[in-house]
Motif scaffolding. Structure first.
Motif, mmCIF file in Angstrom:
data_model
loop_
_atom_site.group_PDB
_atom_site.id
_atom_site.type_symbol
_atom_site.label_atom_id
_atom_site.label_comp_id
_atom_site.label_asym_id
_atom_site.label_seq_id
_atom_site.Cartn_x
_atom_site.Cartn_y
_atom_site.Cartn_z
ATOM 1 N N VAL A 218 -23.244 93.454 4.615
ATOM 2 C CA VAL A 218 -22.167 94.254 4.009
ATOM 3 C C VAL A 218 -21.824 95.417 4.942
ATOM 4 O O VAL A 218 -22.609 96.357 5.082
ATOM 5 C CB VAL A 218 -22.590 94.808 2.627
ATOM 6 C CG1 VAL A 218 -21.451 95.632 2.012
ATOM 7 C CG2 VAL A 218 -23.009 93.683 1.698
ATOM 8 N N PRO A 219 -20.650 95.357 5.584
ATOM 9 C CA PRO A 219 -20.218 96.497 6.396
ATOM 10 C C PRO A 219 -19.771 97.640 5.474
ATOM 11 O O PRO A 219 -19.078 97.393 4.484
ATOM 12 C CB PRO A 219 -19.010 95.943 7.177
ATOM 13 C CG PRO A 219 -19.057 94.451 7.006
ATOM 14 C CD PRO A 219 -19.723 94.216 5.687
ATOM 15 N N LYS A 220 -20.198 98.855 5.782
ATOM 16 C CA LYS A 220 -19.824 100.006 4.949
ATOM 17 C C LYS A 220 -19.145 101.064 5.817
ATOM 18 O O LYS A 220 -19.691 101.448 6.856
ATOM 19 C CB LYS A 220 -21.065 100.597 4.282
ATOM 20 C CG LYS A 220 -21.709 99.612 3.310
ATOM 21 C CD LYS A 220 -22.889 100.227 2.606
ATOM 22 C CE LYS A 220 -23.475 99.215 1.623
ATOM 23 N NZ LYS A 220 -24.695 99.715 0.982
ATOM 24 N N ARG A 221 -17.985 101.490 5.340
ATOM 25 C CA ARG A 221 -17.227 102.480 6.126
ATOM 26 C C ARG A 221 -17.904 103.840 6.073
ATOM 27 O O ARG A 221 -18.315 104.293 5.011
ATOM 28 C CB ARG A 221 -15.810 102.614 5.551
ATOM 29 C CG ARG A 221 -14.963 103.628 6.334
ATOM 30 C CD ARG A 221 -13.547 103.715 5.790
ATOM 31 N NE ARG A 221 -13.526 104.278 4.459
ATOM 32 C CZ ARG A 221 -12.588 104.012 3.545
ATOM 33 N NH1 ARG A 221 -11.587 103.196 3.828
ATOM 34 N NH2 ARG A 221 -12.638 104.564 2.352
ATOM 35 N N ARG A 222 -17.986 104.474 7.235
ATOM 36 C CA ARG A 222 -18.409 105.874 7.298
ATOM 37 C C ARG A 222 -17.386 106.660 8.105
ATOM 38 O O ARG A 222 -16.977 106.253 9.186
ATOM 39 C CB ARG A 222 -19.797 106.026 7.901
ATOM 40 C CG ARG A 222 -20.150 107.488 8.084
ATOM 41 C CD ARG A 222 -21.581 107.825 7.898
ATOM 42 N NE ARG A 222 -22.103 107.568 6.571
ATOM 43 C CZ ARG A 222 -23.344 107.892 6.195
ATOM 44 N NH1 ARG A 222 -24.158 108.479 7.045
ATOM 45 N NH2 ARG A 222 -23.777 107.627 4.978
ATOM 46 N N THR A 223 -16.976 107.798 7.535
ATOM 47 C CA THR A 223 -15.911 108.616 8.112
ATOM 48 C C THR A 223 -16.511 109.804 8.861
ATOM 49 O O THR A 223 -17.541 110.337 8.443
ATOM 50 C CB THR A 223 -15.040 109.165 6.956
ATOM 51 O OG1 THR A 223 -14.648 108.054 6.154
ATOM 52 C CG2 THR A 223 -13.813 109.895 7.469
ATOM 53 N N ALA A 224 -15.852 110.196 9.933
ATOM 54 C CA ALA A 224 -16.285 111.404 10.660
ATOM 55 C C ALA A 224 -15.044 112.113 11.192
ATOM 56 O O ALA A 224 -13.985 111.494 11.337
ATOM 57 C CB ALA A 224 -17.225 111.027 11.803
ATOM 58 N N PHE A 225 -15.186 113.386 11.453
ATOM 59 C CA PHE A 225 -14.067 114.131 12.051
ATOM 60 C C PHE A 225 -14.608 115.328 12.817
ATOM 61 O O PHE A 225 -15.756 115.731 12.636
ATOM 62 C CB PHE A 225 -13.043 114.566 10.990
ATOM 63 C CG PHE A 225 -13.605 115.385 9.864
ATOM 64 C CD1 PHE A 225 -14.202 114.780 8.771
ATOM 65 C CD2 PHE A 225 -13.538 116.783 9.890
ATOM 66 C CE1 PHE A 225 -14.731 115.527 7.732
ATOM 67 C CE2 PHE A 225 -14.058 117.548 8.847
ATOM 68 C CZ PHE A 225 -14.660 116.905 7.767
ATOM 69 N N ILE A 226 -13.747 115.855 13.677
ATOM 70 C CA ILE A 226 -14.119 116.989 14.531
ATOM 71 C C ILE A 226 -13.143 118.123 14.267
ATOM 72 O O ILE A 226 -11.940 117.891 14.188
ATOM 73 C CB ILE A 226 -14.019 116.601 16.022
ATOM 74 C CG1 ILE A 226 -14.918 115.415 16.335
ATOM 75 C CG2 ILE A 226 -14.233 117.783 16.933
ATOM 76 C CD1 ILE A 226 -16.107 115.672 17.192
ATOM 77 N N PHE A 227 -13.680 119.315 14.120
ATOM 78 C CA PHE A 227 -12.793 120.481 14.006
ATOM 79 C C PHE A 227 -13.364 121.648 14.815
ATOM 80 O O PHE A 227 -14.546 121.654 15.161
ATOM 81 C CB PHE A 227 -12.564 120.877 12.536
ATOM 82 C CG PHE A 227 -13.800 121.328 11.801
ATOM 83 C CD1 PHE A 227 -14.644 120.411 11.206
ATOM 84 C CD2 PHE A 227 -14.111 122.684 11.700
ATOM 85 C CE1 PHE A 227 -15.783 120.819 10.513
ATOM 86 C CE2 PHE A 227 -15.252 123.105 11.013
ATOM 87 C CZ PHE A 227 -16.079 122.161 10.416
ATOM 88 N N ASP A 228 -12.503 122.620 15.077
ATOM 89 C CA ASP A 228 -12.918 123.804 15.827
ATOM 90 C C ASP A 228 -13.392 124.883 14.868
ATOM 91 O O ASP A 228 -12.641 125.252 13.961
ATOM 92 C CB ASP A 228 -11.714 124.371 16.607
ATOM 93 C CG ASP A 228 -11.672 123.814 18.013
ATOM 94 O OD1 ASP A 228 -12.735 123.420 18.532
ATOM 95 O OD2 ASP A 228 -10.562 123.768 18.574
ATOM 96 N N ILE A 297 -7.984 119.840 11.947
ATOM 97 C CA ILE A 297 -8.874 118.729 12.326
ATOM 98 C C ILE A 297 -8.346 118.110 13.616
ATOM 99 O O ILE A 297 -7.182 117.700 13.696
ATOM 100 C CB ILE A 297 -8.966 117.714 11.172
ATOM 101 C CG1 ILE A 297 -9.764 118.370 10.039
ATOM 102 C CG2 ILE A 297 -9.643 116.419 11.629
ATOM 103 C CD1 ILE A 297 -9.823 117.629 8.764
ATOM 104 N N ILE A 298 -9.201 118.077 14.615
ATOM 105 C CA ILE A 298 -8.766 117.652 15.944
ATOM 106 C C ILE A 298 -8.741 116.132 16.052
ATOM 107 O O ILE A 298 -7.870 115.555 16.683
ATOM 108 C CB ILE A 298 -9.704 118.261 16.998
ATOM 109 C CG1 ILE A 298 -9.411 119.760 17.060
ATOM 110 C CG2 ILE A 298 -9.522 117.646 18.381
ATOM 111 C CD1 ILE A 298 -10.545 120.564 17.557
ATOM 112 N N ARG A 299 -9.706 115.490 15.424
ATOM 113 C CA ARG A 299 -9.801 114.030 15.531
ATOM 114 C C ARG A 299 -10.530 113.514 14.301
ATOM 115 O O ARG A 299 -11.460 114.162 13.820
ATOM 116 C CB ARG A 299 -10.608 113.693 16.798
ATOM 117 C CG ARG A 299 -10.593 112.251 17.188
ATOM 118 C CD ARG A 299 -11.013 112.101 18.651
ATOM 119 N NE ARG A 299 -12.454 112.099 18.845
ATOM 120 C CZ ARG A 299 -13.236 111.031 18.695
ATOM 121 N NH1 ARG A 299 -12.731 109.875 18.328
ATOM 122 N NH2 ARG A 299 -14.535 111.109 18.904
#
Ligand SMILES: Cc1cc2nc3c(=O)[nH]c(=O)nc-3n(C[C@H](O)[C@H](O)[C@H](O)COP(=O)(O)OP(=O)(O)OC[C@H]3O[C@@H](n4cnc5c(N)ncnc54)[C@H](O)[C@@H]3O)c2cc1C
Length: 377
Positions: A218-228, A297-299
């Protein structure tokens, strides 16, 4: 048609580390659907090496990978693969039981894990809110991994030993005749007696091409992001900060902050994209715990962490299909376990059993074998 000893499907960290280890004694071909290796989960991780998370067997495999990361073979990489970071689990007053359980489990793996009171936690990460945090534990041995250096170190090593990596080579069909597989790919046909299935979230799809039963991945989505962070906040010495209930984490990342809601949404294998709602949830949870404005949010990105029912990796020959070897189910640990997983794969695929250091730490063939899952489905 070109002939190899092993064809490894998938050039993420799993396929690359397996190919690297196998190529010591065999001719290996790595085939990758995308135009560059690492496009999927491997290039989307949080880049942490943590010996205190995951099931017992995963912790043992992570521990067995440490020596390689700290002292890789000559020429593997130009800079250290691990750098000190530390990892702090934080808890609110209503989470102190969970924190105590986590402490007792963690200290079994890393003796240096210690309890940290709210004052010390805030001294380490001053943005933590005094009315949020009741206590914490610190794993001082957690480290940042240079994922790109590790991944390309494996690929370079494989090539230097007469192995080959072919990109834009989606595997579309498999035939087995007279002891040899023919792999029909977008880049041509290749042959080998053994196929190593290291296709990440697609492992059950690749198994279907070989006529093997699925292991229930079972593939499970995980979210990430980068901010300053604001300029006046110096994040460089912060440890990675994780909610003990695993509902968010944030860590310094080259002067910026990498954050995640620690989501686990089941999905079909795909080029997964982040959902804005998950990012918003993470921002809200992090701001409840810490005074960090998130203005820009940069990315943002998402990746798949793929698990089977018992949460352990799947390593071993298929119980019914000759010459079909599984290397699947790395979950959220595929980078940090990759050196020992590569060794383990090479040892089992060449019928040499479990490497002695892993056997000494309680790993056996049965607990990782695909047979345990095929029988259970
Ligand atoms: C947000 C996030 C944070 C994470 N943080 C960490 C962390 O801190 N530490 C850690 O150790 N792990 C972490 N992980 C987990 C880690 O990224 C994965 O366990 C690991 O990357 C899995 O590697 P893989 O090679 O199995 O899969 P992938 O990297 O997905 O590679 C599989 C490859 O197979 C190829 N493929 C599939 N089908 C075919 C086909 N038919 N033909 C040819 N090629 C095919 C794909 O194109 C892909 O490149 C994280 C994951 C995510 C998403």
């Amino acid at each position: 048609m070109e002939r190899y000893d092993f064809i490894v499907v998938g050039a993420g960290i799993a396929g690359a580390s397996a190919g690297f280890s196998l190529s010591h004694r065999a001719r290996v071909l790595l085939i990758e659907r995308e135009s560059h290796p690492g496009y999927h989960s491997t290039g989307r991780s949080a880049a942490l090496y943590v010996q205190t998370h995951g099931p017992e067997a995963v912790r043992a495999i992570t521990r067995a990978s440490r020596a390689f990361f700290l002292d890789p073979p000559a020429g593997f990489a130009d800079a250290p693969l691990l750098t000190p970071r530390g990892m702090m689990f934080i808890a609110r007053a209503d989470q102190t039981d969970a924190l105590e359980r986590s402490f007792r489990e963690s200290i079994r793996t890393v003796g240096a894990v210690r309890r940290v009171d709210a004052r010390e936690a805030r001294a380490m990460v001053p943005v933590l809110r005094e009315d949020y945090i009741a206590g914490a534990i610190l794993d001082p041995e957690a480290m940042d991994i240079d994922v790109h250096a590790v991944h390309y170190g494996y690929l370079r090593g494989l090539r230097s030993r007469n192995g080959a990596v072919v990109t834009n080579a989606e595997l579309r069909g498999l035939d087995f005749r007279s002891g040899f597989w023919t792999a029909h790919t977008a880049a041509g046909e290749f042959s080998a007696p053994v196929i190593v299935n290291a296709a990440g979230a697609w492992c059950d799809k690749v198994a279907a091409l070989a006529g093997a039963a699925p292991v229930g991945l079972v593939p499970k989505r995980r979210t990430a992001f980068i901010f300053d962070p604001p300029a006046e906040i110096d994040t460089r010495r912060w440890p990675s900060v994780h909610d003990v209930g695993e509902s968010f984490y944030f860590k310094p990342d080259a002067g910026r902050i990498l954050a995640s809601p620690a989501d686990e949404t089941p999905m079909e294998p795909c080029d997964v994209q982040p959902d804005d709602l998950d990012v918003a949830i993470a921002v809200e949870r992090i701001q409840a715990a810490a005074r960090i404005p998130v203005t820009h949010i940069i990315r943002r990105w998402a990746g798949l962490r793929s698990f089977v029912a018992d949460g352990l990796p799947v390593v071993g020959y298929d119980p019914k299909v000759d010459g079909f070897f599984w290397l699947a189910g790395q979950g959220g640990y595929g980078i940090e376990t990759s050196p020992a997983m590569g060794r383990l794969c090479a040892s089992l695929a060449t019928r040499k059993g479990i490497p002695s250091d892993l056997a000494d730490s309680g790993i056996n063939e049965r607990m990782l074998s695909p047979a345990r899952l095929v029988a259970a489905i």
